[in-house]
Design an enzyme around this catalytic site. Sequence first.
Site, mmCIF file in Angstrom:
data_model
loop_
_atom_site.group_PDB
_atom_site.id
_atom_site.type_symbol
_atom_site.label_atom_id
_atom_site.label_comp_id
_atom_site.label_asym_id
_atom_site.label_seq_id
_atom_site.Cartn_x
_atom_site.Cartn_y
_atom_site.Cartn_z
ATOM 1 N N HIS A 22 -13.934 2.625 -12.688
ATOM 2 C CA HIS A 22 -15.149 2.903 -13.447
ATOM 3 C C HIS A 22 -15.589 1.694 -14.259
ATOM 4 O O HIS A 22 -16.764 1.330 -14.280
ATOM 5 C CB HIS A 22 -14.931 4.101 -14.380
ATOM 6 C CG HIS A 22 -16.178 4.576 -15.047
ATOM 7 N ND1 HIS A 22 -16.706 3.967 -16.171
ATOM 8 C CD2 HIS A 22 -17.031 5.585 -14.742
ATOM 9 C CE1 HIS A 22 -17.813 4.593 -16.534
ATOM 10 N NE2 HIS A 22 -18.031 5.572 -15.681
ATOM 11 N N HIS B 48 -18.924 9.688 -8.881
ATOM 12 C CA HIS B 48 -18.804 8.241 -8.715
ATOM 13 C C HIS B 48 -18.208 7.888 -7.351
ATOM 14 O O HIS B 48 -18.684 6.968 -6.676
ATOM 15 C CB HIS B 48 -17.945 7.641 -9.827
ATOM 16 C CG HIS B 48 -18.625 7.590 -11.151
ATOM 17 N ND1 HIS B 48 -19.901 7.106 -11.319
ATOM 18 C CD2 HIS B 48 -18.204 7.970 -12.395
ATOM 19 C CE1 HIS B 48 -20.248 7.183 -12.601
ATOM 20 N NE2 HIS B 48 -19.233 7.701 -13.262
#
Length: 269
Positions: free
Chosen positions: A145, A204
């Site tokens: 991330h 994601h």
Amino acid sequence: MKRAILLVAFGASSAQGQSALKNFDARVRARFPGLPVRWAYTSLLLRERLAKARQKSDSVLKALRRLGFEKFTEVAVQPLQTIPGREHAEVCAAVDEVAAQEGLVCRVGASLLAEPEDVAQAALALTRHLPPERAPGEDVVLMGHGARHAAVARYGDLAQAVSALDPRVHVGTMNGAVVLEDILPRLTSKRVWLMPLLSVVGRHALLDMAGEQAQSWRSRIEADGRQCVPVLKGTAEYAGFAEIWLRHLEDAARSFDAAVDGGTAGSET
């Protein structure tokens, strides 16, 4: 003394993500038989979705207050976070707030990559969990991330440790640290494996990493003239990564006994 464990995750709405968290829950219950295990989610949006579906959706604050109401006195809190960044700090702040209000004694376990020892262990776990179908010399790219926080440097530490074990494995992040633009020039194989460095497979991984849109990591690697093979499996699904979080949880739980032996009390994060 009445003790419990609180596991904290960003959350998961997909069936695979929820299954990954359930499996981690089972690992915790096997490691700590007899201790109640509860969950809290840091994502407000996910909690709202779960509430609409009439599923349990406690925040850290709500979960700890519930434990206090049930007369628990000591809670070991383990967040399933990768780095000790902003989200981990927010969990610690919430724990401190409720501990003071409810008179709970709490210990917060460290994130996945908290210390150099964790980075080294995670690098070994990563190399052991690479796709078995990967041919010798094929590149593997992992997408984390990232963060706008000093702790984002942990990703760079992991990248260096992994490269020392397998130079064809590359660790990057969506923001900060090492981004995909840094990795693309290093790729040499025709086929590239793409894996998430995220605890569970969610938006994601499905969109930013493996999606069909032009800006996904998959599309950008393919635009570089290579075949890209996404592997949709989060780090919480691998035993090697789960073991690091379990070790941190053991450290947090063990500190209760140390505090009793030393005659201390209070909240410690």
